[in-house]
Design a protein around this motif. Sequence first.
Motif, PDB file in Angstrom:
ATOM      1  N   LYS A 181       0.820  -1.210   0.000  1.00 19.34           N
ATOM      2  CA  LYS A 181       0.000   0.000   0.000  1.00 19.34           C
ATOM      3  C   LYS A 181       0.857   1.264   0.000  1.00 19.34           C
ATOM      4  O   LYS A 181       0.397   2.329  -0.418  1.00 19.34           O
ATOM      5  CB  LYS A 181      -0.936   0.008   1.211  1.00 19.34           C
ATOM      6  CG  LYS A 181      -1.981  -1.106   1.185  1.00 19.34           C
ATOM      7  CD  LYS A 181      -2.866  -1.057   2.425  1.00 19.34           C
ATOM      8  CE  LYS A 181      -3.905  -2.142   2.414  1.00 19.34           C
ATOM      9  NZ  LYS A 181      -4.746  -2.133   3.634  1.00 19.34           N
ATOM     10  N   VAL A 182       2.068   1.183   0.528  1.00 22.13           N
ATOM     11  CA  VAL A 182       3.013   2.301   0.502  1.00 22.13           C
ATOM     12  C   VAL A 182       4.370   1.769   0.079  1.00 22.13           C
ATOM     13  O   VAL A 182       4.634   0.562   0.173  1.00 22.13           O
ATOM     14  CB  VAL A 182       3.124   3.000   1.883  1.00 22.13           C
ATOM     15  CG1 VAL A 182       1.798   3.601   2.299  1.00 22.13           C
ATOM     16  CG2 VAL A 182       3.627   2.025   2.948  1.00 22.13           C
ATOM     17  N   THR A 183       5.235   2.641  -0.368  1.00 22.16           N
ATOM     18  CA  THR A 183       6.574   2.219  -0.797  1.00 22.16           C
ATOM     19  C   THR A 183       7.589   2.395   0.330  1.00 22.16           C
ATOM     20  O   THR A 183       7.379   3.189   1.259  1.00 22.16           O
ATOM     21  CB  THR A 183       7.042   3.029  -2.012  1.00 22.16           C
ATOM     22  OG1 THR A 183       7.197   4.410  -1.616  1.00 22.16           O
ATOM     23  CG2 THR A 183       6.030   2.917  -3.150  1.00 22.16           C
ATOM     24  N   ALA A 184       8.675   1.646   0.220  1.00 20.72           N
ATOM     25  CA  ALA A 184       9.755   1.788   1.188  1.00 20.72           C
ATOM     26  C   ALA A 184      10.326   3.206   1.147  1.00 20.72           C
ATOM     27  O   ALA A 184      10.631   3.803   2.183  1.00 20.72           O
ATOM     28  CB  ALA A 184      10.858   0.764   0.901  1.00 20.72           C
ATOM     29  N   VAL A 185      10.436   3.750  -0.059  1.00 22.12           N
ATOM     30  CA  VAL A 185      11.000   5.103  -0.218  1.00 22.12           C
ATOM     31  C   VAL A 185      10.159   6.141   0.524  1.00 22.12           C
ATOM     32  O   VAL A 185      10.692   7.039   1.187  1.00 22.12           O
ATOM     33  CB  VAL A 185      11.112   5.468  -1.708  1.00 22.12           C
ATOM     34  CG1 VAL A 185      11.514   6.929  -1.873  1.00 22.12           C
ATOM     35  CG2 VAL A 185      12.125   4.571  -2.399  1.00 22.12           C
ATOM     36  N   SER A 186       8.826   6.003   0.439  1.00 27.30           N
ATOM     37  CA  SER A 186       7.963   6.970   1.112  1.00 27.30           C
ATOM     38  C   SER A 186       8.134   6.900   2.631  1.00 27.30           C
ATOM     39  O   SER A 186       8.081   7.927   3.319  1.00 27.30           O
ATOM     40  CB  SER A 186       6.497   6.723   0.742  1.00 27.30           C
ATOM     41  OG  SER A 186       6.020   5.503   1.292  1.00 27.30           O
ATOM     42  N   SER A 195      18.348   4.256   3.374  1.00 28.56           N
ATOM     43  CA  SER A 195      17.908   2.920   2.966  1.00 28.56           C
ATOM     44  C   SER A 195      18.434   1.847   3.913  1.00 28.56           C
ATOM     45  O   SER A 195      17.693   0.959   4.356  1.00 28.56           O
ATOM     46  CB  SER A 195      18.372   2.619   1.536  1.00 28.56           C
ATOM     47  OG  SER A 195      18.034   1.300   1.168  1.00 28.56           O
ATOM     48  N   SER A 196      19.707   1.925   4.256  1.00 27.85           N
ATOM     49  CA  SER A 196      20.306   0.914   5.129  1.00 27.85           C
ATOM     50  C   SER A 196      19.683   0.934   6.520  1.00 27.85           C
ATOM     51  O   SER A 196      19.403  -0.118   7.111  1.00 27.85           O
ATOM     52  CB  SER A 196      21.825   1.117   5.222  1.00 27.85           C
ATOM     53  OG  SER A 196      22.118   2.401   5.757  1.00 27.85           O
ATOM     54  N   THR A 197      19.416   2.152   7.033  1.00 27.95           N
ATOM     55  CA  THR A 197      18.797   2.267   8.360  1.00 27.95           C
ATOM     56  C   THR A 197      17.387   1.705   8.342  1.00 27.95           C
ATOM     57  O   THR A 197      16.974   0.988   9.259  1.00 27.95           O
ATOM     58  CB  THR A 197      18.761   3.733   8.815  1.00 27.95           C
ATOM     59  OG1 THR A 197      20.088   4.238   8.898  1.00 27.95           O
ATOM     60  CG2 THR A 197      18.087   3.859  10.183  1.00 27.95           C
ATOM     61  N   PHE A 198      16.643   2.027   7.297  1.00 29.19           N
ATOM     62  CA  PHE A 198      15.262   1.543   7.193  1.00 29.19           C
ATOM     63  C   PHE A 198      15.211   0.022   7.229  1.00 29.19           C
ATOM     64  O   PHE A 198      14.436  -0.570   7.994  1.00 29.19           O
ATOM     65  CB  PHE A 198      14.623   2.061   5.906  1.00 29.19           C
ATOM     66  CG  PHE A 198      13.254   1.506   5.648  1.00 29.19           C
ATOM     67  CD1 PHE A 198      12.146   1.972   6.332  1.00 29.19           C
ATOM     68  CD2 PHE A 198      13.071   0.491   4.709  1.00 29.19           C
ATOM     69  CE1 PHE A 198      10.886   1.449   6.108  1.00 29.19           C
ATOM     70  CE2 PHE A 198      11.816  -0.039   4.470  1.00 29.19           C
ATOM     71  CZ  PHE A 198      10.721   0.449   5.168  1.00 29.19           C
ATOM     72  N   TYR A 199      16.036  -0.624   6.419  1.00 31.20           N
ATOM     73  CA  TYR A 199      15.987  -2.083   6.351  1.00 31.20           C
ATOM     74  C   TYR A 199      16.555  -2.740   7.608  1.00 31.20           C
ATOM     75  O   TYR A 199      16.145  -3.847   7.974  1.00 31.20           O
ATOM     76  CB  TYR A 199      16.693  -2.582   5.090  1.00 31.20           C
ATOM     77  CG  TYR A 199      15.868  -2.328   3.857  1.00 31.20           C
ATOM     78  CD1 TYR A 199      14.713  -3.068   3.616  1.00 31.20           C
ATOM     79  CD2 TYR A 199      16.210  -1.322   2.959  1.00 31.20           C
ATOM     80  CE1 TYR A 199      13.922  -2.825   2.504  1.00 31.20           C
ATOM     81  CE2 TYR A 199      15.424  -1.076   1.845  1.00 31.20           C
ATOM     82  CZ  TYR A 199      14.287  -1.833   1.615  1.00 31.20           C
ATOM     83  OH  TYR A 199      13.496  -1.597   0.508  1.00 31.20           O
ATOM     84  N   LYS A 200      17.448  -2.046   8.305  1.00 34.65           N
ATOM     85  CA  LYS A 200      17.895  -2.557   9.609  1.00 34.65           C
ATOM     86  C   LYS A 200      16.759  -2.519  10.612  1.00 34.65           C
ATOM     87  O   LYS A 200      16.585  -3.443  11.418  1.00 34.65           O
ATOM     88  CB  LYS A 200      19.087  -1.718  10.118  1.00 34.65           C
ATOM     89  CG  LYS A 200      20.409  -2.034   9.445  1.00 34.65           C
ATOM     90  CD  LYS A 200      21.516  -1.145   9.977  1.00 34.65           C
ATOM     91  CE  LYS A 200      22.834  -1.422   9.280  1.00 34.65           C
ATOM     92  NZ  LYS A 200      23.916  -0.523   9.751  1.00 34.65           N
ATOM     93  N   LYS A 201      15.978  -1.424  10.587  1.00 39.91           N
ATOM     94  CA  LYS A 201      14.819  -1.300  11.474  1.00 39.91           C
ATOM     95  C   LYS A 201      13.788  -2.389  11.154  1.00 39.91           C
ATOM     96  O   LYS A 201      13.186  -2.983  12.051  1.00 39.91           O
ATOM     97  CB  LYS A 201      14.183   0.076  11.332  1.00 39.91           C
ATOM     98  CG  LYS A 201      15.063   1.233  11.784  1.00 39.91           C
ATOM     99  CD  LYS A 201      15.248   1.255  13.285  1.00 39.91           C
ATOM    100  CE  LYS A 201      16.007   2.503  13.723  1.00 39.91           C
ATOM    101  NZ  LYS A 201      16.286   2.504  15.181  1.00 39.91           N
TER     102      LYS A 201
END
Length: 209
Positions: A181-186, A195-201
Amino acid sequence: MEKVTTKIFGYVRVSSKEQNLARQIDSLKQYVPDERDIYADKLSGKDFNRPAYNTLKNMVRSGDTIYIHEMERLGRNKNEIKENLEYYREKGVMIRILNLPTTLIDYSQYDNKLQKMLMEMVNNILIEVLATMAETERDNIRKRQREGIDAAHKRGVKFGRPNKNLPDSWVTDYEDWKEGKVTAVSLMRKYGMSSSTFYKKVKSYEKSL
């Protein structure tokens, strides 16, 4: 006039490369004459961006039939299921789902006009009812998961590593992202993450579930 030959296809899907398609393929063999006409994806059902599915979708013609093991194999997003079923209805393609006996009824005994009307009725039922069922089931799973986590937290249970500085909206946003429903970028922009922090979270949060 040359007679148009209709075809019978099958579609199977699992969510990851590690999962096996054999059970679904075996269930379709009794309906699909040529196993080469069974198209398979090993991708999530959160959207319809799947190569084998889209090849099949663009290939079928009016009068063709697609067999599917169960609705969830087609997809899990209510709106997109509805859009795809409407596409097949308008194109004159019949969708038959093995665990839904109504869709398996043979209408060839009726004249063309009645046959078309009955097929239209079945496709409408699929669009309005079955897509809703798929969405409802997903919502129920999310609700049960959230209730289970909340109950465990109240008992003092700790899940894996602590999620550091995750806002209250993370759970809802994470689930929306997983469902397409939403993108990772958003979400990276929303939370000011690289990007690296997001995927670590994400990895840390998933370990805590």
